[in-house]
Write a protein that holds these residues in place. Sequence first.
Motif, PDB file in Angstrom:
ATOM      1  N   TYR A  59       0.855  -1.123   0.016  1.00  0.00           N
ATOM      2  CA  TYR A  59      -0.148  -0.062   0.151  1.00  0.00           C
ATOM      3  C   TYR A  59       0.759   1.101   0.098  1.00  0.00           C
ATOM      4  CZ  TYR A  59      -4.695  -2.427   0.353  1.00  0.00           C
ATOM      5  OH  TYR A  59      -5.520  -3.170   0.088  1.00  0.00           O
ATOM      6  N   PRO A  60       1.994   1.215   0.627  1.00  0.00           N
ATOM      7  CA  PRO A  60       2.732   2.412   0.619  1.00  0.00           C
ATOM      8  C   PRO A  60       3.237   2.825  -0.876  1.00  0.00           C
ATOM      9  CG  PRO A  60       3.438   1.205   2.556  1.00  0.00           C
ATOM     10  CD  PRO A  60       2.537   0.429   1.562  1.00  0.00           C
ATOM     11  N   ALA A  61       3.193   2.102  -1.663  1.00  0.00           N
ATOM     12  CA  ALA A  61       3.652   2.486  -2.965  1.00  0.00           C
ATOM     13  C   ALA A  61       2.434   2.486  -4.202  1.00  0.00           C
ATOM     14  CB  ALA A  61       4.647   1.287  -3.448  1.00  0.00           C
ATOM     15  N   LEU A  62       1.328   2.376  -3.637  1.00  0.00           N
ATOM     16  CA  LEU A  62       0.162   2.420  -4.530  1.00  0.00           C
ATOM     17  C   LEU A  62       0.129   3.825  -5.089  1.00  0.00           C
ATOM     18  CD1 LEU A  62      -2.581   0.406  -2.688  1.00  0.00           C
ATOM     19  CD2 LEU A  62      -1.335  -0.079  -4.895  1.00  0.00           C
ATOM     20  N   TYR A  63       0.498   4.891  -4.176  1.00  0.00           N
ATOM     21  CA  TYR A  63       0.375   6.394  -5.044  1.00  0.00           C
ATOM     22  C   TYR A  63       1.040   6.391  -6.013  1.00  0.00           C
ATOM     23  CZ  TYR A  63       4.926   8.185  -3.231  1.00  0.00           C
ATOM     24  OH  TYR A  63       6.083   8.459  -3.099  1.00  0.00           O
ATOM     25  N   THR A  67       0.504   7.193 -10.266  1.00  0.00           N
ATOM     26  CA  THR A  67       1.249   8.403 -10.852  1.00  0.00           C
ATOM     27  C   THR A  67       2.314   8.008 -11.812  1.00  0.00           C
ATOM     28  OG1 THR A  67       2.239   8.816  -8.828  1.00  0.00           O
ATOM     29  CG2 THR A  67       0.338  10.011  -9.382  1.00  0.00           C
ATOM     30  N   GLY A  68       2.276   6.958 -12.408  1.00  0.00           N
ATOM     31  CA  GLY A  68       3.248   6.455 -13.469  1.00  0.00           C
ATOM     32  C   GLY A  68       4.400   5.496 -13.065  1.00  0.00           C
ATOM     33  N   GLY A  69       4.109   4.910 -11.750  1.00  0.00           N
ATOM     34  CA  GLY A  69       5.165   3.826 -11.248  1.00  0.00           C
ATOM     35  C   GLY A  69       4.917   2.379 -11.819  1.00  0.00           C
ATOM     36  N   LEU A  70       5.531   1.576 -11.787  1.00  0.00           N
ATOM     37  CA  LEU A  70       5.333   0.085 -12.048  1.00  0.00           C
ATOM     38  C   LEU A  70       4.323  -0.610 -11.407  1.00  0.00           C
ATOM     39  CD1 LEU A  70       9.270  -1.042 -12.650  1.00  0.00           C
ATOM     40  CD2 LEU A  70       7.459  -0.769 -14.387  1.00  0.00           C
ATOM     41  N   TYR A  71       3.732  -1.318 -12.004  1.00  0.00           N
ATOM     42  CA  TYR A  71       2.576  -2.358 -11.304  1.00  0.00           C
ATOM     43  C   TYR A  71       3.320  -2.988 -10.246  1.00  0.00           C
ATOM     44  CZ  TYR A  71      -0.249  -6.465 -10.758  1.00  0.00           C
ATOM     45  OH  TYR A  71      -0.709  -7.586 -10.417  1.00  0.00           O
ATOM     46  N   ARG A  72       4.430  -3.654 -10.687  1.00  0.00           N
ATOM     47  CA  ARG A  72       4.916  -4.680  -9.911  1.00  0.00           C
ATOM     48  C   ARG A  72       5.813  -4.040  -8.606  1.00  0.00           C
ATOM     49  NH1 ARG A  72      10.573  -5.984 -11.419  1.00  0.00           N
ATOM     50  NH2 ARG A  72      11.021  -4.943 -13.199  1.00  0.00           N
ATOM     51  N   ASN A 136     -18.913   8.551  -8.851  1.00  0.00           N
ATOM     52  CA  ASN A 136     -18.275   9.773  -9.876  1.00  0.00           C
ATOM     53  C   ASN A 136     -16.767  10.002  -9.158  1.00  0.00           C
ATOM     54  OD1 ASN A 136     -20.498  10.349 -11.628  1.00  0.00           O
ATOM     55  ND2 ASN A 136     -21.558  10.610  -9.708  1.00  0.00           N
ATOM     56  N   SER A 137     -16.337   8.951  -8.254  1.00  0.00           N
ATOM     57  CA  SER A 137     -15.000   9.440  -7.727  1.00  0.00           C
ATOM     58  C   SER A 137     -14.147   8.196  -8.149  1.00  0.00           C
ATOM     59  CB  SER A 137     -15.106   9.697  -6.448  1.00  0.00           C
ATOM     60  OG  SER A 137     -15.451   8.365  -5.708  1.00  0.00           O
ATOM     61  N   TYR A 138     -12.721   8.427  -8.184  1.00  0.00           N
ATOM     62  CA  TYR A 138     -11.666   7.256  -8.149  1.00  0.00           C
ATOM     63  C   TYR A 138     -11.114   7.003  -6.881  1.00  0.00           C
ATOM     64  CZ  TYR A 138     -12.711   8.722 -13.007  1.00  0.00           C
ATOM     65  OH  TYR A 138     -13.022   9.001 -14.363  1.00  0.00           O
ATOM     66  N   THR A 139     -10.425   5.888  -6.737  1.00  0.00           N
ATOM     67  CA  THR A 139      -9.614   5.569  -5.814  1.00  0.00           C
ATOM     68  C   THR A 139      -8.676   4.757  -6.319  1.00  0.00           C
ATOM     69  OG1 THR A 139     -11.105   3.447  -5.407  1.00  0.00           O
ATOM     70  CG2 THR A 139     -11.578   5.275  -4.136  1.00  0.00           C
ATOM     71  N   ILE A 140      -7.433   4.289  -5.359  1.00  0.00           N
ATOM     72  CA  ILE A 140      -6.356   3.734  -6.026  1.00  0.00           C
ATOM     73  C   ILE A 140      -5.948   2.599  -4.868  1.00  0.00           C
ATOM     74  CG2 ILE A 140      -5.485   5.882  -6.985  1.00  0.00           C
ATOM     75  CD1 ILE A 140      -3.658   6.199  -4.530  1.00  0.00           C
ATOM     76  N   LYS A 141      -6.894   1.729  -4.285  1.00  0.00           N
ATOM     77  CA  LYS A 141      -6.425   0.692  -3.523  1.00  0.00           C
ATOM     78  C   LYS A 141      -6.432  -0.706  -4.499  1.00  0.00           C
ATOM     79  CE  LYS A 141      -8.524   2.778   0.319  1.00  0.00           C
ATOM     80  NZ  LYS A 141      -9.779   2.707   1.683  1.00  0.00           N
ATOM     81  N   SER A 142      -6.533  -0.740  -5.584  1.00  0.00           N
ATOM     82  CA  SER A 142      -6.135  -1.951  -6.367  1.00  0.00           C
ATOM     83  C   SER A 142      -5.686  -1.412  -7.548  1.00  0.00           C
ATOM     84  CB  SER A 142      -7.405  -2.673  -6.277  1.00  0.00           C
ATOM     85  OG  SER A 142      -8.481  -2.240  -7.302  1.00  0.00           O
ATOM     86  N   TRP A 143      -5.116  -2.785  -8.466  1.00  0.00           N
ATOM     87  CA  TRP A 143      -4.571  -2.231  -9.812  1.00  0.00           C
ATOM     88  C   TRP A 143      -5.726  -1.783 -10.810  1.00  0.00           C
ATOM     89  CZ3 TRP A 143      -0.995  -0.454 -12.414  1.00  0.00           C
ATOM     90  CH2 TRP A 143      -0.912  -0.975 -13.786  1.00  0.00           C
TER      91      TRP A 143
END
Length: 409
Positions: A59-63, A67-72, A136-143
């Motif tokens: 989770y610390p790397a999901l942000y 914003t352009g980082g690797l999936y893995r 109508n909103s976005y979250t970033i807790k999963s791929w």
Amino acid sequence: MACIIITMTDQTPQIQQPNKPHVLVVGGGFAGVKTALELSKHHTGDITLLSDKETFSYYPALYHTATGGLYRQSNIPLKRLVDERKVKFVQGSAHSLSRQNKTLVTEQGQQLHYDILVLALGVVTNYFGIKGLEENSYTIKSWEQIQKFKHHLHSLLTPSTPEQHYVIVGAGPTGIEVAGALPAYLRKIMKKHGVTDQRFKITIIEAAPRLLPHSAEKVSQQVAKRLAALGVELQLGMAVQGASADELMVNGSPVKSSTIIWTAGTSNHPFFKQNNFTLTEHGKVQVDDYLHAEDDIYVIGDNAQTPFSGFAQTAVHDGMYVAHDIVRRLKSKKTPAYKPKKPIAVIPVGEGWASVEWGKSVYAGMFGWWLRSAADWVAFHDVEPWWRATTQWATEFGSQEDCAVCSKQ
């Protein structure tokens, strides 16, 4: 199936059993994975790890992934983590619990028996019943959520698109991390898309009177100053009341935006309420001094009502404690009570800058950024050997885009 008998003494519950028990760990996050891996070192018996996902999410790397980082960078296959440790991995979602039969049933219909159960299911997004917000909103807790968010950003930024307003709701660590990384990411997309003269606006909306309300006030001040330098606007003490495709209703006034990023709310996993666990007023599971919810059931990590619940470091600490507690009890040894450990809070805000709250000390700047990078390696090493942890850590320097326009650059 081994027989487990819990008897009460004047110290702690003791486990007496003729055979090695089957330990079922539910949850593929830090708490669950750490419990399973630690238990595997002691040959306590069969260990099964149940998770609704194929991957361990860092989770610390999901942000950064968003914003352009690797999936893995933020996703590691769970089978890779547990296969070599003689831990059986089962994919499925916990649904119901039969305490009498010591059986957990998944939503997929699997029946998993246990002698000792460790529950670390994590939390779920809470929209607080605000009309239109979930749709109508976005979250970033999963791929999957990250892909949807990134596709939206790339589709917006074209030479003919007017100025965009990006609104982040929630000034906790995730909201701050996204806000800090978003300006540079948007400029990168604009450059690749040939957008040369378009401006954008980023706003954080927070209901509390200051950002990072659970951190020291000095941290809030440092982070607010850093965000201002990055061009991020703060609106504090503001309540969200509704959302549509192109605006957010805040304190009775509309805020025009087609990009609402929701980071403001979570609640405990519904499994616990549905299965009649004793919950606190905050919805967390009530546990004793040994992280037991019941005699043969531990609840740990984000799900338990403990100090510092919600931090990755706390989840790792809980997992190690429970694994060692199980081993000691099986050997009829006295077990010390759980002692919470205050985490070191490191929050990156844009490239090369992070805020650090270490006990009573507060730091900010490049030192914090280096410390966060070191902490990432330690976190990966918590679940992998050092050589794999190093390879995993190095992924933070890569980038990944699925945009057809960007791929031509």
